[in-house]
Write a protein that holds these residues in place. Structure first.
Motif, PDB file in Angstrom:
ATOM      1  N   UNK A 104     -24.093  95.829  -8.508  1.00 46.48           N
ATOM      2  CA  UNK A 104     -24.258  94.403  -8.212  1.00 46.48           C
ATOM      3  C   UNK A 104     -23.659  94.044  -6.863  1.00 46.48           C
ATOM      4  N   UNK A 105     -22.493  94.587  -6.558  1.00 40.00           N
ATOM      5  CA  UNK A 105     -21.832  94.310  -5.276  1.00 40.00           C
ATOM      6  C   UNK A 105     -22.694  94.811  -4.117  1.00 40.00           C
ATOM      7  N   UNK A 106     -23.216  96.022  -4.242  1.00 39.79           N
ATOM      8  CA  UNK A 106     -24.074  96.574  -3.184  1.00 39.79           C
ATOM      9  C   UNK A 106     -25.325  95.720  -3.005  1.00 39.79           C
ATOM     10  N   UNK A 107     -25.899  95.262  -4.111  1.00 37.15           N
ATOM     11  CA  UNK A 107     -27.094  94.432  -4.048  1.00 37.15           C
ATOM     12  C   UNK A 107     -26.812  93.111  -3.343  1.00 37.15           C
ATOM     13  N   UNK A 108     -25.695  92.483  -3.693  1.00 35.25           N
ATOM     14  CA  UNK A 108     -25.323  91.212  -3.067  1.00 35.25           C
ATOM     15  C   UNK A 108     -25.108  91.381  -1.564  1.00 35.25           C
ATOM     16  N   UNK A 109     -24.423  92.451  -1.168  1.00 32.75           N
ATOM     17  CA  UNK A 109     -24.170  92.672   0.255  1.00 32.75           C
ATOM     18  C   UNK A 109     -25.456  92.962   1.024  1.00 32.75           C
ATOM     19  N   UNK A 110     -26.383  93.702   0.412  1.00 31.81           N
ATOM     20  CA  UNK A 110     -27.661  93.982   1.071  1.00 31.81           C
ATOM     21  C   UNK A 110     -28.457  92.699   1.267  1.00 31.81           C
ATOM     22  N   UNK A 111     -28.464  91.836   0.255  1.00 32.96           N
ATOM     23  CA  UNK A 111     -29.174  90.569   0.366  1.00 32.96           C
ATOM     24  C   UNK A 111     -28.505  89.648   1.385  1.00 32.96           C
ATOM     25  N   UNK A 112     -27.171  89.683   1.432  1.00 31.48           N
ATOM     26  CA  UNK A 112     -26.448  88.874   2.418  1.00 31.48           C
ATOM     27  C   UNK A 112     -26.769  89.352   3.835  1.00 31.48           C
ATOM     28  N   UNK A 113     -26.824  90.671   4.019  1.00 34.62           N
ATOM     29  CA  UNK A 113     -27.176  91.228   5.331  1.00 34.62           C
ATOM     30  C   UNK A 113     -28.588  90.815   5.726  1.00 34.62           C
ATOM     31  N   UNK A 114     -29.493  90.793   4.742  1.00 35.85           N
ATOM     32  CA  UNK A 114     -30.872  90.382   5.014  1.00 35.85           C
ATOM     33  C   UNK A 114     -30.932  88.922   5.443  1.00 35.85           C
ATOM     34  N   UNK A 115     -30.146  88.071   4.776  1.00 34.29           N
ATOM     35  CA  UNK A 115     -30.145  86.650   5.106  1.00 34.29           C
ATOM     36  C   UNK A 115     -29.592  86.396   6.505  1.00 34.29           C
ATOM     37  N   UNK A 116     -28.491  87.056   6.829  1.00 30.74           N
ATOM     38  CA  UNK A 116     -27.898  86.891   8.156  1.00 30.74           C
ATOM     39  C   UNK A 116     -28.853  87.392   9.229  1.00 30.74           C
ATOM     40  N   UNK A 147     -34.294  88.319  12.797  1.00 31.79           N
ATOM     41  CA  UNK A 147     -34.866  89.633  12.548  1.00 31.79           C
ATOM     42  C   UNK A 147     -35.615  89.679  11.235  1.00 31.79           C
ATOM     43  N   UNK A 148     -36.051  90.858  10.849  1.00 27.78           N
ATOM     44  CA  UNK A 148     -36.786  91.015   9.603  1.00 27.78           C
ATOM     45  C   UNK A 148     -35.840  90.929   8.407  1.00 27.78           C
ATOM     46  N   UNK A 149     -36.179  90.161   7.380  1.00 22.43           N
ATOM     47  CA  UNK A 149     -35.324  90.069   6.200  1.00 22.43           C
ATOM     48  C   UNK A 149     -35.401  91.320   5.333  1.00 22.43           C
ATOM     49  N   UNK A 150     -36.331  92.209   5.651  1.00 21.97           N
ATOM     50  CA  UNK A 150     -36.517  93.394   4.823  1.00 21.97           C
ATOM     51  C   UNK A 150     -35.757  94.620   5.345  1.00 21.97           C
ATOM     52  N   UNK A 189     -33.405  99.604   4.004  1.00 24.88           N
ATOM     53  CA  UNK A 189     -32.487 100.677   4.386  1.00 24.88           C
ATOM     54  C   UNK A 189     -31.548 101.021   3.236  1.00 24.88           C
ATOM     55  N   UNK A 190     -31.070 100.004   2.510  1.00 25.09           N
ATOM     56  CA  UNK A 190     -30.177 100.233   1.383  1.00 25.09           C
ATOM     57  C   UNK A 190     -30.879 100.987   0.260  1.00 25.09           C
ATOM     58  N   UNK A 191     -32.117 100.590  -0.018  1.00 27.14           N
ATOM     59  CA  UNK A 191     -32.881 101.272  -1.074  1.00 27.14           C
ATOM     60  C   UNK A 191     -33.160 102.716  -0.681  1.00 27.14           C
TER      61      UNK A 191
END
Length: 256
Positions: free
Chosen positions: A14-26, A33-36, A41-43
């Motif tokens: 869950x922590x990794x997922x939240x950080x990946x989504x936060x990185x995408x938002x920023x 940049x691209x939200x994907x 990259x995380x996946x």
């Protein structure tokens, strides 16, 4: 497993997922940049590491299978370095540069017994050193070829003065070659003060011994320095001698 070592739990996922989504938002809203990029990259990293972990769990049990893993790693590194260099001819020579870097380090580690001839010890050290050498060699080749393209007039001027071709090219690419070593040099200079490198953190979490973690990290950093310097030196020779080249659209010289 050390009590302080992170474990694969739903919380960690869950922590990794939240950080990946936060990185995408920023990346999307602050950097346009691209939200994907970050999630993909995380996946990709998760899938690759899961596959590698499964293979290594089996391969590291035997020396012969560990050596097979090392051969695959070296092949992939050679192909990756060749692609990243953007060389149009002679990119395969980068495999020789990587081999030079590894041969400067691995035999010493094994013959002195610092790294035992066991897959569980050899594969991680080989992988770290190979990865760093691959990056340095690819960057050195790419920047050297860029420099030759941008400063072709200087090379021609030196040749017109009767200077040898290798020397004329080397004068132009010396700085790019040195620049390729900067990341690892900076990491070595700031280790423990600004950053805690991966090997240090890994050993510290696994054993709880700061002294052992420090010793392993110093070994890795020094090994990287020697391997990268050796690999980049070979890349410089190949580029200077016209064995690794890039053909520009506006140039009739196939070595440019």
């Amino acid at each position: 497993m050390s009590a302080g070592e992170p474990q694969l739990t739903p919380t960690l996922v869950a922590v990794c997922l939240i950080m990946a989504l936060a990185a995408a938002a920023v990346n999307r809203f602050a950097l346009q940049g691209s939200p994907f990029s970050a999630p993909v990259a995380a996946i990709r990293a998760s899938v690759q590491l899961a596959a590698v972990a499964t293979v290594l769990a089996i391969a590291l049990q035997r020396l012969w299978s560990s050596i097979l893993v090392l051969a695959v790693m070296f092949t992939v590194a050679s192909i990756t370095a060749a692609r990243r260099s953007q060389a149009r001819q002679g990119a395969a020579w980068l495999a020789v540069a990587l081999a030079a870097g590894m041969l400067a380090v691995i035999p010493v580690l094994l013959l002195t017994g610092v790294v035992p001839l066991k897959g569980v010890a050899l594969v991680p050290v080989f992988g770290i050193v190979l990865g760093g050498t691959m990056t340095a060699a690819a960057v050195a080749a790419r920047r050297s070829l860029d420099a030759l393209g941008q400063r072709a007039g200087e090379v021609e001027a030196a040749l017109s003065l009767g200077l040898p071709e290798r020397f004329s090219r080397m004068m132009v690419i010396e700085r790019p070659l040195s620049d390729a070593l900067i990341p690892n040099l900076e990491q070595a200079r700031t280790a423990g003060l600004v950053t805690l490198p991966g090997a240090f953190v890994g050993v510290l979490l696994a054993t709880g011994s700061a002294a052992q973690a420090g010793a392993v990290q110093v070994l890795v950093l020094v090994s990287l320095l020697l391997a990268q310097v050796s690999g980049v030196a070979v890349v410089g020779e190949f580029v200077a001698r016209g064995m690794i080249v890039r053909r520009d659209a506006h140039s009739s010289d196939p070595r440019q």
